[in-house]
Design a protein around this motif. Structure first.
Motif, PDB file in Angstrom:
ATOM      1  N   ILE A 291      33.072  31.504  29.522  1.00 54.16           N
ATOM      2  CA  ILE A 291      34.123  32.242  30.227  1.00 54.16           C
ATOM      3  C   ILE A 291      33.686  33.701  30.141  1.00 54.16           C
ATOM      4  CG2 ILE A 291      36.615  32.688  30.336  1.00 54.16           C
ATOM      5  CD1 ILE A 291      36.001  29.712  30.450  1.00 54.16           C
ATOM      6  N   ASP A 292      33.310  34.281  31.234  1.00 55.84           N
ATOM      7  CA  ASP A 292      32.498  35.484  31.147  1.00 55.84           C
ATOM      8  C   ASP A 292      32.960  36.553  32.132  1.00 55.84           C
ATOM      9  OD1 ASP A 292      29.792  36.043  29.732  1.00 55.84           O
ATOM     10  OD2 ASP A 292      29.501  36.837  31.750  1.00 55.84           O
ATOM     11  N   ALA A 293      33.385  37.700  31.605  1.00 55.73           N
ATOM     12  CA  ALA A 293      33.792  38.800  32.493  1.00 55.73           C
ATOM     13  C   ALA A 293      32.860  39.984  32.320  1.00 55.73           C
ATOM     14  CB  ALA A 293      35.216  39.235  32.192  1.00 55.73           C
ATOM     15  N   ASN A 294      32.382  40.524  33.409  1.00 58.98           N
ATOM     16  CA  ASN A 294      31.515  41.698  33.384  1.00 58.98           C
ATOM     17  C   ASN A 294      32.180  42.801  34.168  1.00 58.98           C
ATOM     18  OD1 ASN A 294      29.089  40.409  32.102  1.00 58.98           O
ATOM     19  ND2 ASN A 294      29.448  39.053  33.834  1.00 58.98           N
ATOM     20  N   ILE A 295      32.662  43.803  33.431  1.00 54.92           N
ATOM     21  CA  ILE A 295      33.413  44.859  34.097  1.00 54.92           C
ATOM     22  C   ILE A 295      32.639  46.168  34.078  1.00 54.92           C
ATOM     23  CG2 ILE A 295      35.550  46.200  34.030  1.00 54.92           C
ATOM     24  CD1 ILE A 295      36.734  43.563  32.734  1.00 54.92           C
ATOM     25  N   SER A 319      33.399  32.937  35.790  1.00 55.89           N
ATOM     26  CA  SER A 319      33.043  34.330  35.559  1.00 55.89           C
ATOM     27  C   SER A 319      33.704  35.270  36.552  1.00 55.89           C
ATOM     28  CB  SER A 319      31.521  34.506  35.616  1.00 55.89           C
ATOM     29  OG  SER A 319      31.062  34.234  36.916  1.00 55.89           O
ATOM     30  N   VAL A 320      33.865  36.509  36.075  1.00 54.76           N
ATOM     31  CA  VAL A 320      34.411  37.578  36.898  1.00 54.76           C
ATOM     32  C   VAL A 320      33.462  38.759  36.815  1.00 54.76           C
ATOM     33  CG1 VAL A 320      36.183  39.369  36.958  1.00 54.76           C
ATOM     34  CG2 VAL A 320      36.847  36.999  36.707  1.00 54.76           C
ATOM     35  N   ALA A 321      33.174  39.367  37.931  1.00 57.17           N
ATOM     36  CA  ALA A 321      32.386  40.595  37.904  1.00 57.17           C
ATOM     37  C   ALA A 321      33.135  41.660  38.682  1.00 57.17           C
ATOM     38  CB  ALA A 321      31.016  40.358  38.517  1.00 57.17           C
ATOM     39  N   TYR A 322      33.185  42.846  38.099  1.00 55.26           N
ATOM     40  CA  TYR A 322      33.792  43.973  38.797  1.00 55.26           C
ATOM     41  C   TYR A 322      32.764  45.093  38.868  1.00 55.26           C
ATOM     42  CZ  TYR A 322      36.533  48.051  39.897  1.00 55.26           C
ATOM     43  OH  TYR A 322      36.993  49.195  40.500  1.00 55.26           O
ATOM     44  N   ALA A 323      32.496  45.570  40.066  1.00 54.01           N
ATOM     45  CA  ALA A 323      31.544  46.677  40.211  1.00 54.01           C
ATOM     46  C   ALA A 323      32.219  47.841  40.905  1.00 54.01           C
ATOM     47  CB  ALA A 323      30.328  46.225  41.008  1.00 54.01           C
ATOM     48  N   GLY A 324      32.368  48.925  40.166  1.00 55.77           N
ATOM     49  CA  GLY A 324      32.872  50.164  40.752  1.00 55.77           C
ATOM     50  C   GLY A 324      31.704  51.053  41.157  1.00 55.77           C
ATOM     51  N   ILE A 346      30.976  25.601  38.443  1.00 56.16           N
ATOM     52  CA  ILE A 346      30.750  27.041  38.333  1.00 56.16           C
ATOM     53  C   ILE A 346      31.729  27.751  39.257  1.00 56.16           C
ATOM     54  CG2 ILE A 346      29.104  28.897  38.808  1.00 56.16           C
ATOM     55  CD1 ILE A 346      26.872  26.803  38.163  1.00 56.16           C
ATOM     56  N   THR A 347      32.520  28.648  38.680  1.00 53.60           N
ATOM     57  CA  THR A 347      33.473  29.417  39.487  1.00 53.60           C
ATOM     58  C   THR A 347      33.180  30.887  39.271  1.00 53.60           C
ATOM     59  OG1 THR A 347      35.116  27.709  39.011  1.00 53.60           O
ATOM     60  CG2 THR A 347      35.935  29.760  39.987  1.00 53.60           C
ATOM     61  N   SER A 348      32.858  31.564  40.325  1.00 53.40           N
ATOM     62  CA  SER A 348      32.505  32.978  40.181  1.00 53.40           C
ATOM     63  C   SER A 348      33.399  33.820  41.080  1.00 53.40           C
ATOM     64  CB  SER A 348      31.040  33.163  40.569  1.00 53.40           C
ATOM     65  OG  SER A 348      30.813  34.490  40.972  1.00 53.40           O
ATOM     66  N   LYS A 349      33.964  34.864  40.488  1.00 51.74           N
ATOM     67  CA  LYS A 349      34.838  35.762  41.248  1.00 51.74           C
ATOM     68  C   LYS A 349      34.273  37.164  41.119  1.00 51.74           C
ATOM     69  CE  LYS A 349      38.397  32.998  42.171  1.00 51.74           C
ATOM     70  NZ  LYS A 349      39.167  32.993  43.422  1.00 51.74           N
ATOM     71  N   PRO A 443      42.087  32.709  38.168  1.00 49.06           N
ATOM     72  CA  PRO A 443      41.410  31.516  37.652  1.00 49.06           C
ATOM     73  C   PRO A 443      40.619  31.811  36.378  1.00 49.06           C
ATOM     74  CG  PRO A 443      41.102  31.663  40.009  1.00 49.06           C
ATOM     75  CD  PRO A 443      41.779  32.950  39.581  1.00 49.06           C
ATOM     76  N   PHE A 444      40.172  33.058  36.227  1.00 47.08           N
ATOM     77  CA  PHE A 444      39.516  33.481  34.998  1.00 47.08           C
ATOM     78  C   PHE A 444      40.547  33.836  33.931  1.00 47.08           C
ATOM     79  CE2 PHE A 444      38.152  36.878  32.227  1.00 47.08           C
ATOM     80  CZ  PHE A 444      36.970  36.385  31.717  1.00 47.08           C
ATOM     81  N   THR A 445      41.472  34.719  34.290  1.00 45.78           N
ATOM     82  CA  THR A 445      42.413  35.247  33.303  1.00 45.78           C
ATOM     83  C   THR A 445      43.218  34.150  32.628  1.00 45.78           C
ATOM     84  OG1 THR A 445      42.697  36.942  34.985  1.00 45.78           O
ATOM     85  CG2 THR A 445      43.930  37.220  32.971  1.00 45.78           C
ATOM     86  N   LYS A 446      43.546  33.110  33.395  1.00 46.42           N
ATOM     87  CA  LYS A 446      44.394  32.069  32.811  1.00 46.42           C
ATOM     88  C   LYS A 446      43.674  31.286  31.714  1.00 46.42           C
ATOM     89  CE  LYS A 446      44.083  27.877  35.693  1.00 46.42           C
ATOM     90  NZ  LYS A 446      43.004  28.036  36.640  1.00 46.42           N
TER      91      LYS A 446
END
Ligand SMILES: Nc1ncnc2c1ncn2[C@@H]1O[C@H](COP(=O)(O)OP(=O)(O)OP(=O)(O)O)[C@@H](O)[C@H]1O
Ligand SMILES: [Mg+2]
Lengths: 469, 254
Positions: A291-295, A319-324, A346-349, A443-446
């Motif tokens: 369970i992987d978040a990249n902020i 996984s979640v990726a946020y790119a500013g 595999i679920t990627s957001k 779907p990630f946060t939950k």
């Protein structure tokens, strides 16, 4: 909901934006990388001969391999301008009271002590390169669960350590795994004996604190037959003007019928190169979840992998990726199906904003003879403005025609009608955007424990604030 | 004070196309109006414009709430002034459960200090209100753990709009075809819901094609829209005439 909302509103965002003085460090290696530096690190740590050799061999691999020319832009990394080892304190404390004042203050701001009381079954907090604080609840110890920093793991459990270390990700796997293998320090060592279920998540916090300092933690998790564990790694990082590197290696071994979940919220400051190799072996009937978040970070290249080695083993990567602005998240997942009746999902957001860039890079491999494999891949990208960018690079290698595979990819924007709908219910424009993005990554946060879900939403709101719309 | 919404000589265009061509219309707290008219006559356009959809441009005329021109305000500000729109096509927001959406929304509207999103309304108060409204509208509480409009049936979407209206307690509400797509039982539930919420504190404008909802909700005023204008206004008997003669009669008479 109530506590969540309240916490959201009272949250002190400044904790993501601080750093301490670096005067207290007891040892700082020379800048730059050489066999001398590697030997010094090994000697400082009083390591056995085999580890010194392992490190030196890894350095050779590192030196001989070219920089990857795919993924993100690595050209600005100057390996000679990085400290490869730092040790903030000579002590590796067993109880909170023993931890030096300056470090405790930092953890106070991270909220660790209170969190520990209520939620943690053990805390391995990595401050710079060294784990300075470790606690383990009595009953875990009684069950034979080992949760140590990796250096202590090597000292106290040399046999099991040597048996598994570097077997899932060998030093010659890739350039950054080689780098980590040469100069690794800290990280967690976890062993869960057969049949033992660790109910509460094991948690570790990591920070980078000195400018231009590399952090190369190394984590090894072995979950024996029929056992289960959830490991959480949360990162918060202060902001720097100069780039630094975080290059970790995480190896997981899930034996027969074992269950492992590894949760990460990565929020490196925006000048960090985050180049991490994470891989798990799943044996018969085992289940592994990343369970992987990249902020944060300037550039992340990270593709948590599961090698499905035993029949009916399962892999899940969410996984979640946020790119500013100025950031590139090149993230994804790999599922390598080596055995029949294995399953992966595999679920990627990803969310891109202010010219940020996200890439999904995934591998799905089904070996010949691995019959009746099922795999579902879904990647959804959300672009918050016209300057931002997203790409997908799915690599699919199917060598057995009994496989059932699905792949879905969407790219979306937030529609004017969605915003109008929410605003007509009293939400401001910014709140409306935030709500839609929170929903998108739900779907990630939950999957996160409550406190982390709250933290995650705060981080996202913080990242999104300013210049929305 | 009795709230009054007035639409004065309203000309509206969307994406460069002129749609409303001089609409005049007034609704007060405590009144029930029905707005009828053929497809494409501009009913939804009027509703969106009243609520402040950014795509709908006012070229001429005014929207006035209690003497204040609100045509320049964003939708959230209008909502906080007591306006509500039940959408003809409610929008889906994945991953946002109805409870947390209602919580944010409720807080925005009911924060005592007028600064939304600052936790002005205690959760307990919110929860109590929610339970009470669910009960009033006969909606199963488990409904609120679903994602906003995601996978809702047509009827569920419309009920959800009414639930939102109940929670936000507006002074003036425009219901855009809230009766469309409802089976007879759902229609009764929704109509009863509206009746329960209607009263001296709420003014309602119901946009509808059908006579049948007017069997349950009794409007004092009926308006007929045609080609971007309100061409007839009258009492309840106007709806009966429409039912009998169709819109052709309007065209002839207009
Ligand atoms: N974005 C747009 N561009 C051009 N024309 C539009 C646009 N949006 C709406 N219209 C037109 O404006 C007119 C009025 O539409 P509106 O939705 O207000 O009608 P309505 O009375 O609500 O119809 P219905 O009974 O079918 O809901 C229609 O002819 C429609 O095609
Ligand atoms: Mg309409």
């Amino acid at each position: 909901m109530t506590t969540e909302t309240k916490e959201l509103l009272n949250f002190d965002y400044s904790k993501y934006d601080f750093k301490d003085s670096t005067d207290n460090y007891t040892y700082k290696s020379e800048k730059g990388l050489s066999s001398q530096v590697v030997q010094d690190i090994s000697r400082m740590k009083n390591e056995p001969e085999w580890m010194t050799r392992f490190r030196l061999k890894a350095l050779e691999h590192f030196d001989s391999r070219p920089m990857p020319n795919w993924g993100g832009d690595l050209s600005e990394i100057d390996f000679n301008n990085i400290y490869y080892y730092m040790k903030p304190t000579d002590r590796n404390s067993q109880s909170w009271e023993d931890v030096p004042e300056s470090i405790r203050k930092t953890f106070d701001r991270l909220g660790i002590p209170e969190a520990e009381q209520k939620f943690l079954s053990g805390v391995g907090a990595q401050y710079e390169s060294e784990v300075v604080y470790h606690s383990l609840l009595k009953d875990l110890e009684d069950k034979g669960v080992v949760f140590l920093d990796t250096d202590s793991g090597l000292r106290k459990y040399p046999d099991i350590f040597k048996k598994y270390f570097g077997t899932v990700i060998p030093p010659n796997d890739n350039k950054f795994a080689a780098l980590n293998s040469a100069v690794w320090s800290g990280g967690s060592f976890v062993y869960v004996p057969p049949g033992v279920h660790v109910e509460m998540p094991l948690q570790a916090y990591f920070r980078i604190n000195a400018a231009n300092m590399g952090q190369f933690e190394r984590t090894l998790i072995i979950v024996d037959e029929g056992a289960s564990v959830h490991y959480i790694e949360g990162c918060t990082a202060p902001v720097y003007s100069k780039q630094s590197i975080h290059s970790a290696v995480v190896e997981i071994i899930a034996k027969k019928s074992a269950k492992v979940r590894y949760t990460t919220i990565q929020n490196w400051s925006k000048d960090v190169y985050n180049l991490v190799t994470k891989r798990a072996y799943a044996y018969e009937d085992a289940a592994v979840e990343w369970i992987d978040a990249n902020i944060g970070s300037k550039l992340t290249m990270k593709y948590p992998s599961v090698y499905l080695l035993g029949p009916r083993s399962r892999a899940e990567v969410i996984s979640v990726a946020y790119a500013g602005r100025g950031r590139h998240q090149d993230a994804g997942a790999k599922a390598v199906h080596m055995a029949p009746h294995t399953y992966s999902r595999i679920t990627s957001k990803s969310v891109s904003k202010d010219g940020g860039r996200t890439s999904y890079r995934g591998l799905l491999h089904v070996a010949k003879g691995a019959h009746h494999v099922t795999s579902h891949v879904r990647c959804d990208a959300l672009l918050l403005d016209e300057e931002s960018r997203t790409d997908t690079y799915p690599y699919v290698e199917i060598n057995d025609d009994t496989a059932t595979i699905s792949h879905e990819a969407t790219v979306g924007k937030i529609g004017e009608d969605q915003i109008f709908y929410l605003m007509s219910r009293g939400l401001s424009e910014v709140e409306a955007y935030n709500m839609i993005v929170m929903g998108f990554i739900e779907p990630f946060t939950k999957e996160l424990p409550m406190t982390y879900a709250v933290e995650m939403n705060r981080l996202m709101a913080l990242e999104m604030s300013g210049g929305v719309g | 004070m009795v709230y009054e919404l007035e639409v004065k000589d309203l000309h509206v265009s969307v994406d460069g196309k002129q749609i409303l061509k001089g609409v005049n219309f007034k609704v007060k707290q405590g009144e029930i109006h029905a707005i009828m008219g053929p497809n494409g006559s501009g009913k939804s356009t009027l509703a969106y414009t009243i609520m402040g959809h950014p795509r709908y441009k006012i070229n001429n005329g005014e929207i006035i709430l209690n003497g204040e021109s609100i045509g320049g305000l964003t939708a959230d500000k209008r909502a906080r002034k007591g306006l509500f729109l039940a959408f003809q096509y409610p929008v889906t927001v994945s991953g946002v459960n109805l409870t947390s959406f209602l919580r944010s929304s409720y807080d925005s509207i009911h924060s005592p200090n007028g600064t939304p999103g600052k936790g002005g309304v205690p959760f307990i108060q919110f929860k109590r209100t929610l339970d009470q409204k669910l009960n009033l509208l006969q909606i199963d509480p488990s409904f609120t753990s679903r994602y906003l409009n995601e996978g809702f049936s047509g009827g569920e979407k419309k009920k959800c709009e009414i639930l939102q209206m109940a929670m936000l307690e507006p002074r003036i509400a425009v219901l855009d075809e809230t009766d469309t797509g409802l089976d007879i039982d759902a229609l009764k539930v929704v109509a009863e819901g509206v009746n329960k919420l209607a009263g001296p504190d709420l003014g309602v404008a119901i946009i509808t094609h059908y006579q049948r909802i007017l069997r349950y909700i009794s409007p004092q005023f009926v308006h007929v829209m045609f080609e971007g204008k309100i061409v007839h206004s009258g009492g309840k008997e106007l709806a009966d005439q429409l039912e009998e003669k169709g819109y052709g009669w309007i065209k002839g008479g207009a």
